[in-house]
Motif scaffolding. Sequence first.
Motif, PDB file in Angstrom:
ATOM      1  N   PHE A   8       1.185  -1.039   0.019  1.00 50.43           N
ATOM      2  CA  PHE A   8      -0.398  -0.006   0.196  1.00 50.43           C
ATOM      3  C   PHE A   8       0.802   1.625   0.033  1.00 50.43           C
ATOM      4  N   ASP A  20      -4.943  -6.862   5.006  1.00 50.62           N
ATOM      5  CA  ASP A  20      -5.739  -7.379   4.097  1.00 50.62           C
ATOM      6  C   ASP A  20      -7.082  -7.797   4.660  1.00 50.62           C
ATOM      7  N   PHE A  42      -8.270  -4.608   2.433  1.00 52.99           N
ATOM      8  CA  PHE A  42      -8.301  -4.104   1.253  1.00 52.99           C
ATOM      9  C   PHE A  42      -9.107  -5.744   0.578  1.00 52.99           C
ATOM     10  N   SER A  43      -8.937  -6.709   0.897  1.00 53.55           N
ATOM     11  CA  SER A  43      -9.553  -7.896   0.273  1.00 53.55           C
ATOM     12  C   SER A  43     -11.042  -8.045   0.711  1.00 53.55           C
ATOM     13  N   ASN A  46     -12.523  -5.656  -3.529  1.00 60.43           N
ATOM     14  CA  ASN A  46     -11.816  -6.477  -3.445  1.00 60.43           C
ATOM     15  C   ASN A  46     -10.876  -5.342  -4.266  1.00 60.43           C
ATOM     16  N   ASP A  47      -9.703  -4.342  -3.331  1.00 56.69           N
ATOM     17  CA  ASP A  47      -9.077  -3.477  -3.913  1.00 56.69           C
ATOM     18  C   ASP A  47      -7.388  -4.223  -4.493  1.00 56.69           C
ATOM     19  N   PHE A  81      -3.569  -3.482  -3.951  1.00 58.34           N
ATOM     20  CA  PHE A  81      -3.754  -4.366  -2.671  1.00 58.34           C
ATOM     21  C   PHE A  81      -3.433  -5.862  -3.250  1.00 58.34           C
ATOM     22  N   THR A  82      -4.700  -6.514  -3.774  1.00 59.28           N
ATOM     23  CA  THR A  82      -4.482  -8.189  -3.419  1.00 59.28           C
ATOM     24  C   THR A  82      -3.246  -8.394  -4.090  1.00 59.28           C
ATOM     25  N   HIS A 129      -4.156   1.925   7.471  1.00 55.80           N
ATOM     26  CA  HIS A 129      -4.063   2.262   5.985  1.00 55.80           C
ATOM     27  C   HIS A 129      -5.819   3.468   5.469  1.00 55.80           C
ATOM     28  N   LYS A 151      -3.721   8.074  -5.319  1.00 55.90           N
ATOM     29  CA  LYS A 151      -4.353   7.393  -4.000  1.00 55.90           C
ATOM     30  C   LYS A 151      -3.351   7.583  -2.934  1.00 55.90           C
TER      31      LYS A 151
END
Lengths: 297, 367
Positions: B70, B115, B118-119, B126-127, B130-131, B263, B280
């Motif tokens: 991130f 996680d 972001f997941s 689901n970002d 990140f994932t 985060h 972002k």
Amino acid sequence: MIEQIREKARELLESGELDVVIGYAEGSDPTRTTPIFCRKPEDTDKLVLDGRCVNTLPAYLNKRHEYPKKGWKKTGIIGKGCDIRAITQLIAENQLKRDEVYIFGAECEGVVAHPEKWDGSLHEGNCASKCSACDVKIPLDTDFYPGEKPEVDRSGPYMVSAPALATLVKMDDEDRFAFWRDDFDRCFKCYACREVCPHCSCNICITDRTMPSWVDQAAHTKGVFGWHLTRAMHLVGRCTGCGECTRACPVNIQVDLFNQKMKEVIQESFDYKSGYSMEVKPPLITYNTDDQETYIR
Amino acid sequence: MRTATLQKNDLDRVIDLLSQADYRVIAPQNQPRLDGPDSIDVAVFKEIQSGDSHNIGEGLSTTGIKPFLFPKDEPLFAYENRGKKVVLTEVSLDFPKTVILGVRPCDVASVSSLDAVFSDKNAGFNDELFTKRLEKTTFVSYSCTEPDVSCFCTSVGLAPDSDKGSDLHMTELPDGTLHVEVKTKAGEKIAAVIDALLSGDGDAVARQQAGVAAAEKITRLRDSAPILPWLQDLGNFGDEMWQRLGEKCLGCGACTFECPTCHCFDIVDENSGNKGYRVKFWDSCQFDHFTLHASGHNTRNSQFERYRNRFNCKFKIYEDVFGEKGCVGCGRCIRGCPVNLDITEYMAEVAHKAAIPNAMSADPDFE
Ligand code: SF4
Ligand code: SF4
Ligand code: SF4
Ligand code: SF4
Ligand code: SF4
Ligand code: SF4
């Protein structure tokens, strides 16, 4: 020394002359002290004053930090010489009135450059560089000072204290740019350097403005350079050299080097030292109808 | 799974072999600094090339591994105004195969906290920025042997030798060798690459003892679990402690940006002429405009309310919403705070308010 200050602070809180006394107390580990707001007379027992007292407490007199909202009619504050210089400057800039504050001062032996360097005592290896060129160990303006205050000659010019500045000035432009680019890579724009500064007093910092956005908010190269150059310019003739911006930076970016360099420039160009007079205004925030520069008249 | 012994001075060879196997290798490295008393040592995780010096195993890095999952800023897409048409260009989600070496137990445990946000496990979204990075990343963790005064991992259910979230875990033994434990398939791949450097099956007993010895050095002990009910009682939201302890907070984002689990981010269009990027970037709940509404109303109008949020986020909201640790006890927010606002003092204070014994056992001075 601290005993006398504690006693006086207690007396003034008891009598109701002061609403609060801002000082330092023991921190959460032995290397640190922490700011404390004494409201009850017995709180003053917790006050300490030694080489670990790094914070520039006048940041709490800054409107950015909700000072006006506190509703204190008279605020007591314990200051090292350099802190009192910051108070003087806040008054010169109409950010504070002299009679709003009651200043406790004492002779200062210097402070540690960073709590992480504290090893039980203050010595050459861990003392902040600002203390080596300090002419306010005996503070300038105090309401309470334990004992007799000797006269000190402070007419000398501003002296750059950080040895790192000499190193930087010797580099050629390209190397110096590369140095800052690499260092700034670590900056994540937490703004600790701004928040600890007694003179970053804007209600809304220009970097936080979004309509329009003057400085990119993201912490990429452009956003970080934008932030630091803007900040350096906004403190010209105003920074009182407390070094807190550097000390507070969690990733060791020595931000105050810009400010030290600009203090030197202001000294040369305007013969002005910030923080030594409540009456003389900083050159860049005044307007003078007989200014020698025509573009500004 | 496999255990083995690795010589500590073979870590440089580990970096060589992983680089040759096309891994992007990330390791903690000391940063150059200017002369003079005002500068301090700073170590950060950075990409490392064969032969570069690193400081794996030498204390906790100043900042963690968060930027590799991130980043502090990244474009979401590029846009360009062409007459009446706006052309969008997606960013690539093809991230390099990466191994992060020498991650401390608190930091590697923080990955599942990120996680959780972001997941799509909890959040329903689901970002992929990140994932997809996470899928490509292998974590080689490294037990602590010398926790410092600010470490408190044992108060949040972790330990100086825990391997939660790790793919391959290393523990330095008193004889200077490293005990290696393969934890996952991704870790097996690493072990295969460095196979020539691994020998035997390690010394599980010495590894255990090293963990116990390290945990005994931790002095900040504040059991975090029992404070949850007090925080869940909304009547305590207005308790006097929040203002008393939080008044000195200056509202910088140092604690949040150094924190491995924080985060929050903001999104902005960076325009130049008729084109630009939607970006972002990290944001902090400690900033005064974080909750500022367009109307001018600010739901957290004082600084102490902002720190109250941070504390509740770590110890209540995370538990309630994600069933995960919001805080991994790395102590960075304590080390980095310019005014020595100490999150464990809040923990002790809550324990005191909730009348929980033992929670402040290491704090004899607590009144
Ligand atoms: S600069 Fe002067 S007044 Fe300030 S801490 Fe150092 S010695 Fe004390
Ligand atoms: S304190 Fe350091 S990291 Fe934070 S904004 Fe200032 S220079 Fe950047
Ligand atoms: S710019 Fe830095 S050194 Fe100057 S007054 Fe502000 S915090 Fe102190
Ligand atoms: S707790 Fe400390 S680091 Fe965090 S915002 Fe407040 S002053 Fe900054
Ligand atoms: S809240 Fe503080 S101690 Fe907990 S994970 Fe974040 S930085 Fe580390
Ligand atoms: S908090 Fe625990 S795991 Fe993290 S650095 Fe300290 S001892 Fe190691």
